[in-house]
Structure formats: structure tokens, C-alpha cells
Write an enzyme that holds these catalytic residues in place. Sequence first.
Site, PDB file in Angstrom:
ATOM      1  N   HIS A 103       1.091  -1.546  -0.432  1.00 39.96           N
ATOM      2  CA  HIS A 103      -0.096  -0.146   0.178  1.00 39.96           C
ATOM      3  C   HIS A 103       0.467   1.175   0.334  1.00 39.96           C
ATOM      4  O   HIS A 103       0.424   2.201   0.302  1.00 39.96           O
ATOM      5  CB  HIS A 103      -1.274  -0.284   1.103  1.00 39.96           C
ATOM      6  CG  HIS A 103      -2.021  -0.758   0.939  1.00 39.96           C
ATOM      7  ND1 HIS A 103      -3.343  -1.647   2.161  1.00 39.96           N
ATOM      8  CD2 HIS A 103      -2.645  -1.214  -0.309  1.00 39.96           C
ATOM      9  CE1 HIS A 103      -3.842  -2.445   1.567  1.00 39.96           C
ATOM     10  NE2 HIS A 103      -3.688  -2.240   0.150  1.00 39.96           N
ATOM     11  N   SER A 171      -7.837  -6.528   9.766  1.00 39.21           N
ATOM     12  CA  SER A 171      -8.590  -7.056   9.980  1.00 39.21           C
ATOM     13  C   SER A 171      -9.652  -8.121   9.112  1.00 39.21           C
ATOM     14  O   SER A 171     -10.451  -8.425   9.374  1.00 39.21           O
ATOM     15  CB  SER A 171      -9.151  -5.633   9.635  1.00 39.21           C
ATOM     16  OG  SER A 171      -9.174  -4.918   9.007  1.00 39.21           O
TER      17      SER A 171
END
Length: 231
Positions: A103, A171
Site C-alpha cells: 500500500h 482486520s
Amino acid sequence: MGAGISAESGIRTFRAEDGLWEDHRVEDVATPEAFRRDPDLVQRFYDDRRKAVLAAQPNPAHTALARLDAQWPREAGGDLLIVTQNIDDLHERAGAARVLHMHGEALSAWCTACDARHHWHGTLADGPACPACGEPALRPDIVWFGEMPYGMDAIYDALREADLFVSIGTSGAVYPAAGFVQQANALGLATLELNLERSQGSHWFGESRLGPASELVPQWVEEMLLARRDG
Ligand code: BJW
């Protein structure tokens, strides 16, 4: 790897109650549309994040992975790739070398005029000139929603060659990273989750260990290195 591994270094996660996005709507800061609409807001958000990264220190989870990277042999099939969604440089500062930032990186600025990337510690909201072409066209070198993450070919190659896939402190809410465990299962790899609580994709993992990364990761690394030595 996800935000949970850096939480104990004082870097806020995204989706917790006191998370980064409780202060900002995600679509106001983490999309190309948001950047076009309000570049100053987005630049200031990432200027603050950059400062937080520079102030943080690696924790025992980063140190343990760096130890694994140093001691896990590269020859005889002993390969390893630390794929992180995190934009901090705490793996590198702990000493890890085989790190892929899918990212992007907080300490990198990308020139939208000439495509150059520059190691960057300062601010961007004040519109500094690109050191390569002189244009004031630098943006955070971050993968926003709707943009293609970095290194996808290398990641899928690593998955195809792996025996074990380990997910730490994420998550499981953001793709393509959230789908790696399903790819790992399809390829027949063993899968392990290390997280404070069960992630959204927890049911996909062969084993889940729950607790803080600063405890779980050093324990797991120790097991891996012992098994390697004894085996
Ligand atoms: C601890 C702990 C402790 C806490 N110890 N653990 C509909 C369906 C499916 C997909 C899509 C869809 N609509 C759009 C999409 C695609 C989209 C997406 O996934 N959207 C979802 C919201 C549904 N994805 C994209 O757009 C991506 N690009 C893309 O898909 O391109 C096309 C493509 C297709 C095919 C192949 C390849 C590409 C780009 C995603 C970019 C994400 N960018 C962000 C922001 C930039 C970085 C930054 O500003 O820092 O990256 S979003 C944000 O979420 C950030 C993170 O890296 C990412 C993941 O968050 P993470 O790490 O999981 O953090 P948290 O806070 O969510 O969780 C922390 C975890 O830690 C928790 O589980 C805690 O329990 C745990 N924890 N303390 C251990 N001490």
C-alpha cells in the site's frame, strides 16, 4: 501484515473505536477522488501520518520478524517475504530486508508530473517542487481505494512457492490482501492468523492465535527457528 503489528509502536490502526478513521471519513482522505476534491486536507492528513511514523520505534513483533528474516535461510527453499499493508518503515528499521509495501510508503513522495519517487521526510501540503522535474506535483506515495496495490505479481509468485501463509494484525476488511488466505488455501498452504481478535476472514485460517503481536510474533518466530534447527 496489517496495522495491528505497529499498534504497539503507537501508530493508530484504522477501524478501531479510537482508530485513524474515527477522525476522518475514509472517502475524505484515502481515495484519488478525495485528493482531487481537497488536496490540502489529504496532504495534511499524510503530513501528520509521516510525522507519526518518524516518531515511532519498532516493537518486539518487528524485531522478531527481522530476526526471522536474518536467520531463515534463503537457500534450500527457505524463502520468506514480509508483505505489509502498512506505510511505516518499522520492519526496515528493525533490520528486515525482504519487505514489500503493497500500500505504498509514508516516507515516499510520488511526482504525478514526471513519475519520479523520492524518499521524503518533510511536508507536502506546502507544495514543494519535485527534485527531479521542478513541478509542484508531489503526492503521497500511497495506494488509495480504487488504485492498484504494489508488487501483486511478486506476492502471487511468493504464494505459489510457499508452504505457510501467516497473517498478522489485519482486520481482513481490505482486498486484495483480505483474499490472500483463500488463495493460500486453494494452493494447499498451511495458514495461521496472529491477531488481537478474530479478523473478518478468521474462519479461512487453519489456526488462529489471539493476543498482542508483541507477544505472539516473538513466540511464533522462536517456534519456527527451533523447528528449523531440530528438523
Ligand atoms: C492487533 C493489535 C495488536 C490491533 N496485536 N493485532 C467490494 C468488495 C470487495 C472489494 C472491493 C469492493 N469494493 C471495492 C473493493 C476493493 C477495495 C476494497 O477492498 N474495499 C473494501 C473496503 C471492501 N480495495 C482496493 O481498492 C485496493 N485496490 C484494488 O483492489 O485494486 C484492484 C485489484 C484487483 C485485483 C487484484 C489486485 C488489485 C486498494 C486498497 C488500498 C487500501 N489503502 C489503505 C489506505 C492507504 C494506506 C494508509 O493510509 O495507511 O490501506 S485502506 C487501510 O486499510 C490501509 C490499510 O493498509 C488497510 C488494511 O487495514 P488493516 O491493516 O487491516 O487495519 P485495521 O485497522 O482494519 O485492523 C487492525 C487489525 O489489527 C485488527 O484486526 C485488530 O484486531 C488488530 N490489532 N492491535 C495484534 N496489538
